[in-house]
Write a protein that holds these residues in place. Structure first.
Motif, PDB file in Angstrom:
ATOM      1  N   VAL A 182       0.821  -1.207   0.000  1.00 29.51           N
ATOM      2  CA  VAL A 182       0.000   0.000   0.000  1.00 29.51           C
ATOM      3  C   VAL A 182       0.858   1.262   0.000  1.00 29.51           C
ATOM      4  N   HIS A 183       1.999   1.218   0.682  1.00 28.87           N
ATOM      5  CA  HIS A 183       2.816   2.428   0.840  1.00 28.87           C
ATOM      6  C   HIS A 183       4.033   2.481  -0.081  1.00 28.87           C
ATOM      7  N   ALA A 184       4.294   1.447  -0.854  1.00 29.21           N
ATOM      8  CA  ALA A 184       5.519   1.350  -1.656  1.00 29.21           C
ATOM      9  C   ALA A 184       5.750   2.546  -2.573  1.00 29.21           C
ATOM     10  N   HIS A 185       4.729   3.048  -3.193  1.00 30.32           N
ATOM     11  CA  HIS A 185       4.863   4.138  -4.170  1.00 30.32           C
ATOM     12  C   HIS A 185       4.958   5.522  -3.526  1.00 30.32           C
ATOM     13  N   MET A 186       4.792   5.607  -2.207  1.00 33.93           N
ATOM     14  CA  MET A 186       4.671   6.908  -1.554  1.00 33.93           C
ATOM     15  C   MET A 186       6.002   7.544  -1.164  1.00 33.93           C
ATOM     16  N   GLY A 187       7.056   6.779  -1.031  1.00 28.91           N
ATOM     17  CA  GLY A 187       8.352   7.334  -0.650  1.00 28.91           C
ATOM     18  C   GLY A 187       8.320   7.991   0.725  1.00 28.91           C
ATOM     19  N   ILE A 188       7.763   7.317   1.689  1.00 25.02           N
ATOM     20  CA  ILE A 188       7.628   7.870   3.031  1.00 25.02           C
ATOM     21  C   ILE A 188       8.963   7.772   3.772  1.00 25.02           C
ATOM     22  N   THR A 189       9.351   8.875   4.390  1.00 22.89           N
ATOM     23  CA  THR A 189      10.594   8.928   5.162  1.00 22.89           C
ATOM     24  C   THR A 189      10.299   8.639   6.636  1.00 22.89           C
ATOM     25  N   LYS A 190      11.368   8.376   7.364  1.00 22.86           N
ATOM     26  CA  LYS A 190      11.212   8.143   8.810  1.00 22.86           C
ATOM     27  C   LYS A 190      10.619   9.380   9.473  1.00 22.86           C
ATOM     28  N   PHE A 191      11.079  10.552   9.072  1.00 21.28           N
ATOM     29  CA  PHE A 191      10.556  11.798   9.637  1.00 21.28           C
ATOM     30  C   PHE A 191       9.045  11.890   9.413  1.00 21.28           C
TER      31      PHE A 191
END
Length: 154
Positions: free
Chosen positions: A68-77
């Motif tokens: 679900v989140h693979a394409h989002m490029g979510i950072t730790k921050f």
């Protein structure tokens, strides 16, 4: 009694999560992830996923957190900002500290599946801006947005 039952079931947790996403729509770094996303659909998906971990029915039929989140490029921050706001929403709605800690341990257990980038340009731009905003306007903004209220900008 499960956490799910203790607070009244699905509608209570859906309301919490819906509130979280409303706050995230105002977050200068997080909001772009939600452009063109149906808030009602998203909050129901998240609620469906969460409730099975807190004693509710297993009704989630979406992909894995990684998919679900693979394409989002979510950072730790970004993940930590959402997690802090998530915690604050539950506490504000009257969920006990112990129950909130349990929920947050469930959320934290998915970090490695959700975080896919070390940093982003918007992280680097926004961190100093957050510090300035918090220093100058934090007292006022803390009444308006849980992301300001819960953030500890370093």
């Amino acid at each position: 009694m499960t956490i799910y039952e203790k607070y009244g079931g699905y509608d209570f947790f859906h309301q919490c999560i819906y509130g979280l996403y409303l706050d995230m729509f105002d977050h200068p770094e997080i909001a772009y992830h939600f452009i063109s996303v149906d808030l009602e659909w998203l909050s129901r998906q998240q609620t469906d996923y969460l409730i099975r971990a807190i004693g509710g029915p297993d009704i989630y039929h979406g992909g894995t957190m990684k998919e679900v989140h693979a394409h989002m490029g979510i950072t730790k921050f970004q993940f930590m900002e959402i997690a802090k706001a998530f915690r604050q929403v539950f506490l504000d709605k009257g969920v006990s500290q112990a129950d909130t800690d349990f929920i947050m341990s469930f959320v934290a257990s998915h970090a490695t599946q959700i975080i896919t980038r070390k940093t982003s340009l918007i992280d680097q731009i926004m961190r100093p801006i957050y510090r300035i905003i918090r220093k100058l306007f934090g007292w006022w903004l803390s009444k308006k947005n849980s992301w300001i209220r819960s953030s500890k900008i370093k």
